[in-house]
Scaffold this motif. Sequence first.
Motif, PDB file in Angstrom:
ATOM      1  N   CYS A   3      35.739  32.079  42.574  1.00  0.00           N
ATOM      2  CA  CYS A   3      35.996  32.345  41.160  1.00  0.00           C
ATOM      3  C   CYS A   3      37.424  32.050  40.724  1.00  0.00           C
ATOM      4  O   CYS A   3      37.780  32.335  39.579  1.00  0.00           O
ATOM      5  CB  CYS A   3      35.619  33.779  40.809  1.00  0.00           C
ATOM      6  SG  CYS A   3      36.407  35.071  41.772  1.00  0.00           S
ATOM      7  N   GLY A   4      38.246  31.467  41.589  1.00  0.00           N
ATOM      8  CA  GLY A   4      39.570  31.075  41.126  1.00  0.00           C
ATOM      9  C   GLY A   4      40.530  30.793  42.265  1.00  0.00           C
ATOM     10  O   GLY A   4      40.328  31.247  43.400  1.00  0.00           O
TER      11      GLY A   4
ATOM     12  N   GLN B  62      42.682  31.532  47.351  1.00  0.00           N
ATOM     13  CA  GLN B  62      41.365  31.457  46.741  1.00  0.00           C
ATOM     14  C   GLN B  62      40.777  32.859  46.612  1.00  0.00           C
ATOM     15  O   GLN B  62      40.978  33.704  47.492  1.00  0.00           O
ATOM     16  CB  GLN B  62      40.424  30.592  47.577  1.00  0.00           C
ATOM     17  CG  GLN B  62      40.875  29.145  47.703  1.00  0.00           C
ATOM     18  CD  GLN B  62      39.947  28.335  48.589  1.00  0.00           C
ATOM     19  OE1 GLN B  62      39.397  28.855  49.552  1.00  0.00           O
ATOM     20  NE2 GLN B  62      39.757  27.071  48.264  1.00  0.00           N
ATOM     21  N   ALA B  63      40.039  33.093  45.536  1.00  0.00           N
ATOM     22  CA  ALA B  63      39.418  34.397  45.300  1.00  0.00           C
ATOM     23  C   ALA B  63      37.900  34.249  45.284  1.00  0.00           C
ATOM     24  O   ALA B  63      37.366  33.307  44.698  1.00  0.00           O
ATOM     25  CB  ALA B  63      39.897  34.994  43.986  1.00  0.00           C
ATOM     26  N   TYR B  64      37.213  35.204  45.927  1.00  0.00           N
ATOM     27  CA  TYR B  64      35.757  35.186  46.030  1.00  0.00           C
ATOM     28  C   TYR B  64      35.186  36.536  45.595  1.00  0.00           C
ATOM     29  O   TYR B  64      35.648  37.592  46.023  1.00  0.00           O
ATOM     30  CB  TYR B  64      35.317  34.897  47.469  1.00  0.00           C
ATOM     31  CG  TYR B  64      35.559  33.475  47.905  1.00  0.00           C
ATOM     32  CD1 TYR B  64      34.553  32.513  47.804  1.00  0.00           C
ATOM     33  CD2 TYR B  64      36.797  33.084  48.393  1.00  0.00           C
ATOM     34  CE1 TYR B  64      34.771  31.200  48.197  1.00  0.00           C
ATOM     35  CE2 TYR B  64      37.038  31.775  48.793  1.00  0.00           C
ATOM     36  CZ  TYR B  64      36.012  30.839  48.693  1.00  0.00           C
ATOM     37  OH  TYR B  64      36.236  29.535  49.076  1.00  0.00           O
TER      38      TYR B  64
ATOM     39  N   GLN C 143      42.253  33.982  51.586  1.00  0.00           N
ATOM     40  CA  GLN C 143      41.171  34.238  50.641  1.00  0.00           C
ATOM     41  C   GLN C 143      41.203  35.722  50.274  1.00  0.00           C
ATOM     42  O   GLN C 143      41.265  36.584  51.156  1.00  0.00           O
ATOM     43  CB  GLN C 143      39.795  33.897  51.228  1.00  0.00           C
ATOM     44  CG  GLN C 143      39.624  32.433  51.601  1.00  0.00           C
ATOM     45  CD  GLN C 143      39.911  32.196  53.066  1.00  0.00           C
ATOM     46  OE1 GLN C 143      39.370  32.880  53.927  1.00  0.00           O
ATOM     47  NE2 GLN C 143      40.775  31.234  53.357  1.00  0.00           N
ATOM     48  N   VAL C 144      41.181  36.000  48.983  1.00  0.00           N
ATOM     49  CA  VAL C 144      41.043  37.360  48.476  1.00  0.00           C
ATOM     50  C   VAL C 144      39.554  37.579  48.223  1.00  0.00           C
ATOM     51  O   VAL C 144      38.941  36.879  47.423  1.00  0.00           O
ATOM     52  CB  VAL C 144      41.855  37.583  47.195  1.00  0.00           C
ATOM     53  CG1 VAL C 144      41.573  38.963  46.606  1.00  0.00           C
ATOM     54  CG2 VAL C 144      43.347  37.418  47.484  1.00  0.00           C
TER      55      VAL C 144
ATOM     56  N   VAL D  50      40.727  37.750  37.926  1.00  0.00           N
ATOM     57  CA  VAL D  50      41.129  36.545  38.647  1.00  0.00           C
ATOM     58  C   VAL D  50      41.452  35.416  37.687  1.00  0.00           C
ATOM     59  O   VAL D  50      42.428  34.668  37.887  1.00  0.00           O
ATOM     60  CB  VAL D  50      40.019  36.126  39.641  1.00  0.00           C
ATOM     61  CG1 VAL D  50      40.275  34.731  40.187  1.00  0.00           C
ATOM     62  CG2 VAL D  50      39.922  37.132  40.781  1.00  0.00           C
ATOM     63  N   ARG D  51      40.650  35.271  36.641  1.00  0.00           N
ATOM     64  CA  ARG D  51      40.939  34.218  35.641  1.00  0.00           C
ATOM     65  C   ARG D  51      42.313  34.433  35.020  1.00  0.00           C
ATOM     66  O   ARG D  51      43.083  33.476  34.840  1.00  0.00           O
ATOM     67  CB  ARG D  51      39.860  34.207  34.567  1.00  0.00           C
ATOM     68  CG  ARG D  51      38.565  33.542  34.995  1.00  0.00           C
ATOM     69  CD  ARG D  51      37.676  33.262  33.797  1.00  0.00           C
ATOM     70  NE  ARG D  51      37.257  34.477  33.100  1.00  0.00           N
ATOM     71  CZ  ARG D  51      36.182  35.183  33.388  1.00  0.00           C
ATOM     72  NH1 ARG D  51      35.405  34.798  34.401  1.00  0.00           N
ATOM     73  NH2 ARG D  51      35.875  36.262  32.715  1.00  0.00           N
ATOM     74  N   ASP D  52      42.629  35.671  34.668  1.00  0.00           N
ATOM     75  CA  ASP D  52      43.932  35.958  34.082  1.00  0.00           C
ATOM     76  C   ASP D  52      45.050  35.632  35.075  1.00  0.00           C
ATOM     77  O   ASP D  52      46.089  35.067  34.696  1.00  0.00           O
ATOM     78  CB  ASP D  52      44.020  37.426  33.687  1.00  0.00           C
ATOM     79  CG  ASP D  52      43.130  37.788  32.508  1.00  0.00           C
ATOM     80  OD1 ASP D  52      42.659  36.852  31.822  1.00  0.00           O
ATOM     81  OD2 ASP D  52      42.894  38.998  32.294  1.00  0.00           O
ATOM     82  N   TRP D  53      44.843  35.986  36.328  1.00  0.00           N
ATOM     83  CA  TRP D  53      45.830  35.691  37.392  1.00  0.00           C
ATOM     84  C   TRP D  53      46.004  34.195  37.578  1.00  0.00           C
ATOM     85  O   TRP D  53      47.139  33.681  37.646  1.00  0.00           O
ATOM     86  CB  TRP D  53      45.367  36.359  38.667  1.00  0.00           C
ATOM     87  CG  TRP D  53      45.994  35.882  39.939  1.00  0.00           C
ATOM     88  CD1 TRP D  53      47.230  36.176  40.414  1.00  0.00           C
ATOM     89  CD2 TRP D  53      45.385  35.023  40.919  1.00  0.00           C
ATOM     90  NE1 TRP D  53      47.439  35.556  41.632  1.00  0.00           N
ATOM     91  CE2 TRP D  53      46.319  34.849  41.961  1.00  0.00           C
ATOM     92  CE3 TRP D  53      44.155  34.393  41.013  1.00  0.00           C
ATOM     93  CZ2 TRP D  53      46.049  34.052  43.080  1.00  0.00           C
ATOM     94  CZ3 TRP D  53      43.865  33.612  42.124  1.00  0.00           C
ATOM     95  CH2 TRP D  53      44.810  33.441  43.140  1.00  0.00           C
ATOM     96  N   ALA D  54      44.899  33.477  37.657  1.00  0.00           N
ATOM     97  CA  ALA D  54      44.980  32.033  37.939  1.00  0.00           C
ATOM     98  C   ALA D  54      45.582  31.272  36.765  1.00  0.00           C
ATOM     99  O   ALA D  54      46.229  30.228  36.953  1.00  0.00           O
ATOM    100  CB  ALA D  54      43.583  31.490  38.247  1.00  0.00           C
TER     101      ALA D  54
END
Length: 442
Positions: free
Chosen positions: A310-311, A317-319, A409-410, A436-440
Amino acid sequence: MRTVVMGAGRSGLAAARFLAGQGREVVLTDARPDPGPDLETALAKAGVPGVWGGHPPALLDRCGELVVSPGIPRTAPFVAEALRRDIPVIGEVELAHRVLRARRDGSRVLAVTGTNGKSTTTDLTAHLLRASGLPAVACGNLGQPFLEAVEGAASGTVFVVELSSYQLESVAGFRAEAAAFLNLTPDHLARHGDLEGYRRAKLRIFERQGDGDVRVVPAAHPEWWQDAPGAGRAVRFGWTPCEAWCDAAGVLRLGEEVLLPRRELRIPGGHNVENALAAALLARHGGARVEAIREGLRSYPGLAHRIAFCGEKDGVQAYNDSKGTNVDATLTAIRALPGPLVLLLGGTDKGASYGPLREALEGKLRRLVFLGAAIPQLTRDLGDLPHDTVPAFDEAVARALAVARTGDQVLLSPACASFDQFSNFEERGERFESLVRDWAGA
Protein backbone atom coordinates in the motif's frame (compact mmCIF):
# COMPACT_ATOMS: atom_id res chain seq x y z
CA MET A 1 -45.71 -26.64 -3.71
CA ARG A 2 -43.52 -24.12 -1.99
CA THR A 3 -39.81 -23.67 -1.48
CA VAL A 4 -38.50 -23.21 2.03
CA VAL A 5 -35.27 -21.21 2.44
CA MET A 6 -33.50 -21.94 5.71
CA GLY A 7 -31.19 -19.22 6.99
CA ALA A 8 -31.44 -15.47 6.49
CA GLY A 9 -27.78 -14.84 5.70
CA ARG A 10 -26.67 -13.25 2.46
CA SER A 11 -26.98 -16.40 0.36
CA GLY A 12 -30.36 -17.30 1.86
CA LEU A 13 -31.74 -13.84 1.19
CA ALA A 14 -30.45 -13.97 -2.38
CA ALA A 15 -32.23 -17.29 -2.93
CA ALA A 16 -35.50 -16.14 -1.33
CA ARG A 17 -35.63 -12.90 -3.28
CA PHE A 18 -34.85 -14.61 -6.57
CA LEU A 19 -37.45 -17.34 -6.15
CA ALA A 20 -40.13 -14.85 -5.11
CA GLY A 21 -39.24 -12.76 -8.15
CA GLN A 22 -39.86 -15.82 -10.32
CA GLY A 23 -43.36 -16.11 -8.92
CA ARG A 24 -42.57 -19.08 -6.70
CA GLU A 25 -44.18 -19.54 -3.30
CA VAL A 26 -41.33 -19.03 -0.83
CA VAL A 27 -41.03 -19.07 2.95
CA LEU A 28 -37.85 -17.95 4.75
CA THR A 29 -37.12 -19.43 8.18
CA ASP A 30 -34.38 -18.41 10.60
CA ALA A 31 -33.49 -19.22 14.21
CA ARG A 32 -33.10 -15.58 15.23
CA PRO A 33 -36.09 -14.31 17.25
CA ASP A 34 -36.96 -11.48 14.86
CA PRO A 35 -35.61 -10.03 11.62
CA GLY A 36 -35.02 -6.47 12.72
CA PRO A 37 -36.57 -3.49 10.91
CA ASP A 38 -34.24 -3.36 7.89
CA LEU A 39 -34.55 -7.03 7.03
CA GLU A 40 -38.28 -6.99 7.69
CA THR A 41 -38.69 -4.13 5.22
CA ALA A 42 -36.53 -5.84 2.59
CA LEU A 43 -38.49 -9.10 2.86
CA ALA A 44 -41.83 -7.32 2.69
CA LYS A 45 -40.69 -5.50 -0.45
CA ALA A 46 -39.65 -8.83 -2.01
CA GLY A 47 -42.91 -10.50 -0.97
CA VAL A 48 -41.17 -13.13 1.16
CA PRO A 49 -42.85 -14.18 4.43
CA GLY A 50 -40.58 -15.11 7.31
CA VAL A 51 -40.82 -17.54 10.20
CA TRP A 52 -38.57 -16.54 13.11
CA GLY A 53 -37.29 -18.13 16.27
CA GLY A 54 -37.00 -21.68 14.94
CA HIS A 55 -37.93 -24.03 12.14
CA PRO A 56 -41.37 -25.65 12.65
CA PRO A 57 -41.59 -29.07 10.95
CA ALA A 58 -44.98 -28.04 9.55
CA LEU A 59 -43.12 -25.79 7.11
CA LEU A 60 -42.08 -28.96 5.28
CA ASP A 61 -45.70 -29.81 4.46
CA ARG A 62 -46.24 -29.04 0.77
CA CYS A 63 -42.49 -28.29 0.48
CA GLY A 64 -41.03 -29.23 -2.88
CA GLU A 65 -37.46 -28.14 -2.13
CA LEU A 66 -35.42 -26.90 0.83
CA VAL A 67 -32.65 -24.35 0.17
CA VAL A 68 -30.18 -24.26 3.07
CA SER A 69 -27.58 -21.64 3.93
CA PRO A 70 -23.96 -22.89 4.06
CA GLY A 71 -23.67 -22.61 7.82
CA ILE A 72 -26.45 -25.12 8.42
CA PRO A 73 -25.30 -28.76 8.50
CA ARG A 74 -27.32 -31.57 6.97
CA THR A 75 -27.55 -33.08 10.44
CA ALA A 76 -29.67 -30.17 11.71
CA PRO A 77 -33.05 -31.59 12.78
CA PHE A 78 -35.10 -29.58 10.25
CA VAL A 79 -32.80 -30.60 7.40
CA ALA A 80 -32.73 -34.22 8.55
CA GLU A 81 -36.52 -34.26 8.60
CA ALA A 82 -36.62 -32.89 5.04
CA LEU A 83 -34.24 -35.62 3.91
CA ARG A 84 -36.36 -38.23 5.72
CA ARG A 85 -39.36 -37.01 3.72
CA ASP A 86 -37.33 -37.24 0.47
CA ILE A 87 -37.51 -33.47 -0.02
CA PRO A 88 -34.56 -32.30 -2.16
CA VAL A 89 -32.09 -30.23 -0.12
CA ILE A 90 -29.83 -27.85 -2.05
CA GLY A 91 -27.85 -24.67 -1.43
CA GLU A 92 -27.81 -21.28 -3.12
CA VAL A 93 -24.83 -22.37 -5.27
CA GLU A 94 -26.81 -25.25 -6.75
CA LEU A 95 -29.78 -22.96 -7.39
CA ALA A 96 -27.56 -20.39 -9.13
CA HIS A 97 -25.96 -23.08 -11.28
CA ARG A 98 -29.37 -24.35 -12.32
CA VAL A 99 -30.49 -20.86 -13.33
CA LEU A 100 -27.27 -20.16 -15.22
CA ARG A 101 -27.20 -23.39 -17.22
CA ALA A 102 -30.85 -22.98 -18.23
CA ARG A 103 -29.87 -19.80 -20.09
CA ARG A 104 -27.52 -21.59 -22.52
CA ASP A 105 -25.88 -18.22 -23.20
CA GLY A 106 -22.23 -19.28 -23.46
CA SER A 107 -21.36 -18.48 -19.84
CA ARG A 108 -18.75 -20.65 -18.15
CA VAL A 109 -18.01 -21.62 -14.56
CA LEU A 110 -14.58 -21.86 -12.96
CA ALA A 111 -14.49 -22.92 -9.31
CA VAL A 112 -11.97 -22.77 -6.47
CA THR A 113 -11.78 -24.62 -3.16
CA GLY A 114 -9.11 -25.52 -0.60
CA THR A 115 -8.32 -24.66 2.99
CA ASN A 116 -6.26 -21.54 2.27
CA GLY A 117 -5.84 -19.11 -0.60
CA LYS A 118 -9.34 -19.54 -2.08
CA SER A 119 -10.25 -15.86 -2.07
CA THR A 120 -6.97 -14.66 -3.58
CA THR A 121 -7.01 -17.33 -6.28
CA THR A 122 -10.65 -16.61 -7.14
CA ASP A 123 -10.12 -12.87 -7.34
CA LEU A 124 -6.86 -13.24 -9.27
CA THR A 125 -8.41 -15.62 -11.81
CA ALA A 126 -11.16 -13.09 -12.56
CA HIS A 127 -8.50 -10.37 -12.86
CA LEU A 128 -6.55 -12.45 -15.42
CA LEU A 129 -9.68 -13.10 -17.46
CA ARG A 130 -10.58 -9.42 -17.50
CA ALA A 131 -7.01 -8.60 -18.53
CA SER A 132 -7.72 -10.73 -21.60
CA GLY A 133 -10.86 -8.75 -22.38
CA LEU A 134 -13.28 -11.41 -21.13
CA PRO A 135 -16.32 -10.57 -18.98
CA ALA A 136 -15.57 -12.18 -15.63
CA VAL A 137 -16.90 -11.93 -12.10
CA ALA A 138 -15.54 -13.32 -8.82
CA CYS A 139 -18.30 -14.52 -6.51
CA GLY A 140 -19.45 -17.22 -4.08
CA ASN A 141 -17.86 -17.55 -0.66
CA LEU A 142 -15.66 -14.58 -1.57
CA GLY A 143 -18.51 -12.13 -1.01
CA GLN A 144 -21.23 -11.72 -3.62
CA PRO A 145 -23.48 -14.79 -3.73
CA PHE A 146 -23.24 -16.78 -6.96
CA LEU A 147 -26.96 -16.26 -7.57
CA GLU A 148 -26.67 -12.47 -7.30
CA ALA A 149 -23.77 -12.55 -9.76
CA VAL A 150 -25.78 -14.67 -12.21
CA GLU A 151 -28.74 -12.30 -12.00
CA GLY A 152 -26.61 -9.27 -12.77
CA ALA A 153 -24.28 -10.64 -15.45
CA ALA A 154 -24.39 -10.43 -19.24
CA SER A 155 -24.37 -13.38 -21.62
CA GLY A 156 -21.03 -15.10 -22.00
CA THR A 157 -19.72 -14.17 -18.56
CA VAL A 158 -17.08 -16.35 -16.93
CA PHE A 159 -18.04 -16.91 -13.29
CA VAL A 160 -15.15 -17.62 -10.93
CA VAL A 161 -16.80 -19.13 -7.87
CA GLU A 162 -15.10 -19.61 -4.50
CA LEU A 163 -16.63 -22.62 -2.75
CA SER A 164 -16.27 -23.66 0.88
CA SER A 165 -16.67 -27.22 2.06
CA TYR A 166 -20.00 -26.14 3.58
CA GLN A 167 -21.27 -24.96 0.20
CA LEU A 168 -20.05 -28.11 -1.53
CA GLU A 169 -22.07 -30.29 0.83
CA SER A 170 -25.26 -29.14 -0.87
CA VAL A 171 -24.38 -29.33 -4.58
CA ALA A 172 -26.04 -31.87 -6.84
CA GLY A 173 -25.76 -31.00 -10.53
CA PHE A 174 -23.13 -28.26 -10.11
CA ARG A 175 -20.37 -28.49 -12.71
CA ALA A 176 -17.36 -26.29 -13.39
CA GLU A 177 -15.48 -26.41 -16.68
CA ALA A 178 -12.34 -25.94 -14.60
CA ALA A 179 -12.10 -26.46 -10.84
CA ALA A 180 -9.17 -26.01 -8.47
CA PHE A 181 -8.45 -27.82 -5.20
CA LEU A 182 -5.58 -25.75 -3.80
CA ASN A 183 -4.53 -27.38 -0.53
CA LEU A 184 -5.71 -29.27 2.53
CA THR A 185 -5.06 -28.73 6.22
CA PRO A 186 -7.33 -29.63 9.16
CA ASP A 187 -10.32 -27.28 9.35
CA HIS A 188 -14.05 -27.46 10.14
CA LEU A 189 -13.56 -30.91 11.66
CA ALA A 190 -16.49 -30.44 14.03
CA ARG A 191 -18.71 -30.22 10.94
CA HIS A 192 -17.11 -32.93 8.81
CA GLY A 193 -16.08 -35.40 11.52
CA ASP A 194 -12.42 -35.79 10.54
CA LEU A 195 -9.91 -34.71 7.91
CA GLU A 196 -11.10 -37.38 5.49
CA GLY A 197 -14.67 -36.16 5.74
CA TYR A 198 -13.46 -32.61 5.08
CA ARG A 199 -11.41 -33.79 2.09
CA ARG A 200 -14.35 -35.70 0.61
CA ALA A 201 -16.51 -32.58 0.88
CA LYS A 202 -13.88 -30.58 -0.99
CA LEU A 203 -13.60 -33.20 -3.73
CA ARG A 204 -17.26 -32.72 -4.62
CA ILE A 205 -16.11 -29.73 -6.67
CA PHE A 206 -15.03 -32.27 -9.35
CA GLU A 207 -18.04 -34.57 -9.10
CA ARG A 208 -19.91 -33.61 -12.27
CA GLN A 209 -16.96 -32.82 -14.51
CA GLY A 210 -16.80 -34.41 -17.95
CA ASP A 211 -13.99 -35.39 -20.31
CA GLY A 212 -13.46 -31.85 -21.58
CA ASP A 213 -13.15 -30.31 -18.13
CA VAL A 214 -10.02 -29.88 -16.02
CA ARG A 215 -9.16 -30.23 -12.35
CA VAL A 216 -6.40 -27.90 -11.18
CA VAL A 217 -4.49 -29.69 -8.43
CA PRO A 218 -1.21 -29.49 -6.46
CA ALA A 219 1.53 -31.63 -7.99
CA ALA A 220 3.16 -32.25 -4.62
CA HIS A 221 0.09 -33.88 -3.05
CA PRO A 222 -1.55 -36.39 -5.39
CA GLU A 223 -2.95 -38.19 -2.34
CA TRP A 224 -5.35 -35.28 -1.89
CA TRP A 225 -7.01 -35.61 -5.30
CA GLN A 226 -6.13 -38.80 -7.19
CA ASP A 227 -9.34 -40.55 -6.12
CA ALA A 228 -11.52 -37.55 -6.96
CA PRO A 229 -14.93 -38.21 -8.56
CA GLY A 230 -15.75 -36.99 -12.05
CA ALA A 231 -14.00 -37.36 -15.39
CA GLY A 232 -11.99 -34.11 -15.48
CA ARG A 233 -8.38 -34.13 -16.66
CA ALA A 234 -5.79 -33.24 -14.01
CA VAL A 235 -3.54 -30.24 -14.66
CA ARG A 236 -1.00 -29.61 -11.92
CA PHE A 237 0.75 -26.66 -10.33
CA GLY A 238 3.80 -26.63 -8.08
CA TRP A 239 7.56 -26.31 -7.76
CA THR A 240 8.66 -29.12 -10.07
CA PRO A 241 8.10 -29.44 -13.83
CA CYS A 242 4.37 -29.80 -14.55
CA GLU A 243 1.62 -27.86 -16.31
CA ALA A 244 2.25 -24.68 -14.25
CA TRP A 245 5.34 -24.41 -12.08
CA CYS A 246 7.99 -22.19 -10.56
CA ASP A 247 11.51 -23.26 -11.45
CA ALA A 248 14.64 -23.15 -9.32
CA ALA A 249 15.50 -19.70 -10.67
CA GLY A 250 12.20 -18.34 -9.41
CA VAL A 251 10.50 -18.09 -12.81
CA LEU A 252 6.80 -18.93 -13.18
CA ARG A 253 6.03 -21.07 -16.23
CA LEU A 254 2.82 -22.16 -17.93
CA GLY A 255 3.62 -25.21 -20.01
CA GLU A 256 6.38 -24.13 -22.38
CA GLU A 257 5.61 -20.45 -21.83
CA VAL A 258 7.60 -18.24 -19.47
CA LEU A 259 5.25 -16.05 -17.47
CA LEU A 260 7.40 -13.88 -15.18
CA PRO A 261 9.95 -13.98 -12.36
CA ARG A 262 8.26 -14.39 -9.00
CA ARG A 263 9.84 -11.16 -7.79
CA GLU A 264 7.52 -9.32 -10.20
CA LEU A 265 4.41 -10.59 -8.42
CA ARG A 266 2.95 -7.91 -6.19
CA ILE A 267 1.48 -10.54 -3.86
CA PRO A 268 4.37 -11.84 -1.74
CA GLY A 269 5.17 -15.30 -0.44
CA GLY A 270 5.51 -18.86 -1.67
CA HIS A 271 1.83 -19.53 -0.97
CA ASN A 272 0.94 -16.76 -3.41
CA VAL A 273 3.23 -18.25 -6.06
CA GLU A 274 1.07 -21.38 -5.84
CA ASN A 275 -2.10 -19.29 -5.94
CA ALA A 276 -0.82 -17.49 -9.03
CA LEU A 277 0.01 -20.74 -10.82
CA ALA A 278 -3.42 -22.19 -10.06
CA ALA A 279 -5.09 -18.99 -11.23
CA ALA A 280 -3.08 -19.04 -14.46
CA LEU A 281 -4.28 -22.58 -15.22
CA LEU A 282 -7.89 -21.66 -14.47
CA ALA A 283 -7.76 -18.50 -16.54
CA ARG A 284 -6.12 -20.28 -19.49
CA HIS A 285 -8.90 -22.85 -19.51
CA GLY A 286 -11.39 -20.01 -19.21
CA GLY A 287 -10.11 -18.50 -22.45
CA ALA A 288 -7.46 -16.00 -21.34
CA ARG A 289 -4.48 -15.39 -23.59
CA VAL A 290 -1.01 -16.16 -22.24
CA GLU A 291 0.17 -12.57 -22.78
CA ALA A 292 -2.80 -11.28 -20.79
CA ILE A 293 -2.13 -13.78 -18.01
CA ARG A 294 1.45 -12.57 -17.86
CA GLU A 295 0.47 -8.92 -17.63
CA GLY A 296 -2.38 -9.66 -15.23
CA LEU A 297 -0.06 -11.46 -12.83
CA ARG A 298 2.28 -8.51 -12.94
CA SER A 299 -0.47 -5.96 -12.23
CA TYR A 300 -2.57 -7.78 -9.63
CA PRO A 301 -2.40 -5.84 -6.34
CA GLY A 302 -3.85 -8.53 -4.08
CA LEU A 303 -7.05 -8.62 -2.09
CA ALA A 304 -7.69 -5.75 0.24
CA HIS A 305 -6.28 -6.25 3.74
CA ARG A 306 -4.39 -9.47 2.85
CA ILE A 307 -0.65 -8.68 2.74
CA ALA A 308 -1.54 -5.89 0.30
CA PHE A 309 1.23 -3.50 -0.74
CA CYS A 310 0.00 0.00 0.00
CA GLY A 311 2.92 2.41 -0.26
CA GLU A 312 6.68 3.07 -0.38
CA LYS A 313 8.98 5.89 0.63
CA ASP A 314 12.78 6.05 0.78
CA GLY A 315 13.05 2.31 0.19
CA VAL A 316 10.60 1.40 2.96
CA GLN A 317 7.55 -0.60 1.83
CA ALA A 318 4.28 -0.84 3.75
CA TYR A 319 1.90 -3.82 3.70
CA ASN A 320 -1.66 -4.03 5.00
CA ASP A 321 -2.57 -7.43 6.42
CA SER A 322 -5.37 -6.25 8.68
CA LYS A 323 -7.14 -9.54 7.85
CA GLY A 324 -4.41 -11.18 9.95
CA THR A 325 -6.65 -11.46 12.99
CA ASN A 326 -5.04 -14.55 14.53
CA VAL A 327 -1.53 -15.89 15.09
CA ASP A 328 -1.63 -18.37 12.20
CA ALA A 329 -2.55 -15.64 9.72
CA THR A 330 0.24 -13.41 11.00
CA LEU A 331 2.72 -16.28 10.67
CA THR A 332 1.77 -16.54 6.98
CA ALA A 333 2.33 -12.82 6.48
CA ILE A 334 5.71 -12.86 8.25
CA ARG A 335 6.88 -15.76 6.12
CA ALA A 336 5.67 -14.07 2.94
CA LEU A 337 7.97 -11.04 3.27
CA PRO A 338 11.77 -11.10 3.15
CA GLY A 339 12.37 -8.58 5.95
CA PRO A 340 13.71 -6.81 7.83
CA LEU A 341 10.26 -6.26 9.33
CA VAL A 342 8.72 -3.61 11.50
CA LEU A 343 5.63 -5.47 12.64
CA LEU A 344 2.53 -3.90 14.17
CA LEU A 345 0.81 -6.28 16.59
CA GLY A 346 -2.24 -5.79 18.77
CA GLY A 347 -5.94 -5.15 19.09
CA THR A 348 -8.45 -7.37 20.84
CA ASP A 349 -6.70 -10.43 22.23
CA LYS A 350 -8.16 -13.85 21.30
CA GLY A 351 -6.50 -15.85 24.06
CA ALA A 352 -3.86 -17.67 21.99
CA SER A 353 -0.15 -17.40 22.72
CA TYR A 354 1.89 -15.08 20.51
CA GLY A 355 4.97 -17.21 21.17
CA PRO A 356 4.83 -19.04 17.79
CA LEU A 357 5.71 -15.75 16.08
CA ARG A 358 9.24 -15.90 17.54
CA GLU A 359 10.65 -18.52 15.22
CA ALA A 360 9.19 -16.89 12.10
CA LEU A 361 10.66 -13.51 13.11
CA GLU A 362 14.14 -14.89 13.76
CA GLY A 363 16.65 -13.24 11.43
CA LYS A 364 14.14 -10.81 9.91
CA LEU A 365 12.88 -8.62 12.77
CA ARG A 366 13.75 -4.93 12.88
CA ARG A 367 11.24 -3.99 15.60
CA LEU A 368 7.82 -4.83 16.98
CA VAL A 369 5.21 -2.20 17.78
CA PHE A 370 2.63 -3.31 20.37
CA LEU A 371 -0.72 -1.49 20.28
CA GLY A 372 -4.25 -1.66 21.59
CA ALA A 373 -5.90 -3.77 24.27
CA ALA A 374 -3.62 -6.78 23.77
CA ILE A 375 -0.48 -4.97 24.96
CA PRO A 376 -0.28 -6.92 28.26
CA GLN A 377 -0.45 -10.30 26.51
CA LEU A 378 2.00 -9.24 23.78
CA THR A 379 4.43 -7.96 26.40
CA ARG A 380 4.16 -11.24 28.32
CA ASP A 381 4.85 -13.40 25.25
CA LEU A 382 7.22 -11.25 23.17
CA GLY A 383 8.38 -8.44 25.44
CA ASP A 384 12.02 -9.52 25.40
CA LEU A 385 12.21 -8.80 21.64
CA PRO A 386 12.98 -5.27 20.38
CA HIS A 387 9.70 -3.40 20.66
CA ASP A 388 7.86 -0.16 21.31
CA THR A 389 4.54 0.09 23.13
CA VAL A 390 2.18 2.65 21.58
CA PRO A 391 -1.47 2.07 22.59
CA ALA A 392 -3.27 4.31 20.05
CA PHE A 393 -3.42 3.02 16.48
CA ASP A 394 -2.44 6.17 14.56
CA GLU A 395 0.53 6.85 16.81
CA ALA A 396 1.62 3.22 16.58
CA VAL A 397 1.62 3.37 12.78
CA ALA A 398 3.58 6.62 12.86
CA ARG A 399 6.15 5.01 15.16
CA ALA A 400 6.52 1.96 12.92
CA LEU A 401 7.08 4.10 9.83
CA ALA A 402 9.57 6.27 11.70
CA VAL A 403 11.81 3.43 12.91
CA ALA A 404 11.89 1.59 9.56
CA ARG A 405 15.06 1.85 7.47
CA THR A 406 15.71 1.56 3.76
CA GLY A 407 14.96 -2.00 2.66
CA ASP A 408 12.54 -2.68 5.53
CA GLN A 409 8.90 -3.67 5.26
CA VAL A 410 6.37 -2.15 7.67
CA LEU A 411 3.70 -4.80 8.16
CA LEU A 412 0.32 -4.42 9.82
CA SER A 413 -0.61 -8.00 10.68
CA PRO A 414 -2.02 -7.63 14.17
CA ALA A 415 -2.75 -11.27 15.16
CA CYS A 416 -5.75 -9.77 16.94
CA ALA A 417 -9.31 -8.72 16.27
CA SER A 418 -9.91 -5.02 15.70
CA PHE A 419 -12.77 -4.34 18.06
CA ASP A 420 -10.85 -2.37 20.66
CA GLN A 421 -10.41 0.60 18.31
CA PHE A 422 -12.35 -0.25 15.11
CA SER A 423 -15.64 -1.76 14.00
CA ASN A 424 -13.95 -4.46 11.89
CA PHE A 425 -10.66 -5.40 10.24
CA GLU A 426 -11.63 -3.57 7.03
CA GLU A 427 -11.93 -0.26 8.86
CA ARG A 428 -8.59 -0.88 10.55
CA GLY A 429 -6.90 -1.68 7.24
CA GLU A 430 -8.39 1.35 5.52
CA ARG A 431 -7.10 3.59 8.29
CA PHE A 432 -3.63 2.08 7.97
CA GLU A 433 -3.61 2.66 4.21
CA SER A 434 -4.76 6.25 4.67
CA LEU A 435 -1.91 6.89 7.11
CA VAL A 436 0.57 5.26 4.72
CA ARG A 437 -0.64 7.40 1.82
CA ASP A 438 -0.11 10.54 3.89
CA TRP A 439 3.38 9.32 4.88
CA ALA A 440 4.38 8.38 1.34
CA GLY A 441 3.14 11.66 -0.09
CA ALA A 442 4.85 13.82 2.49
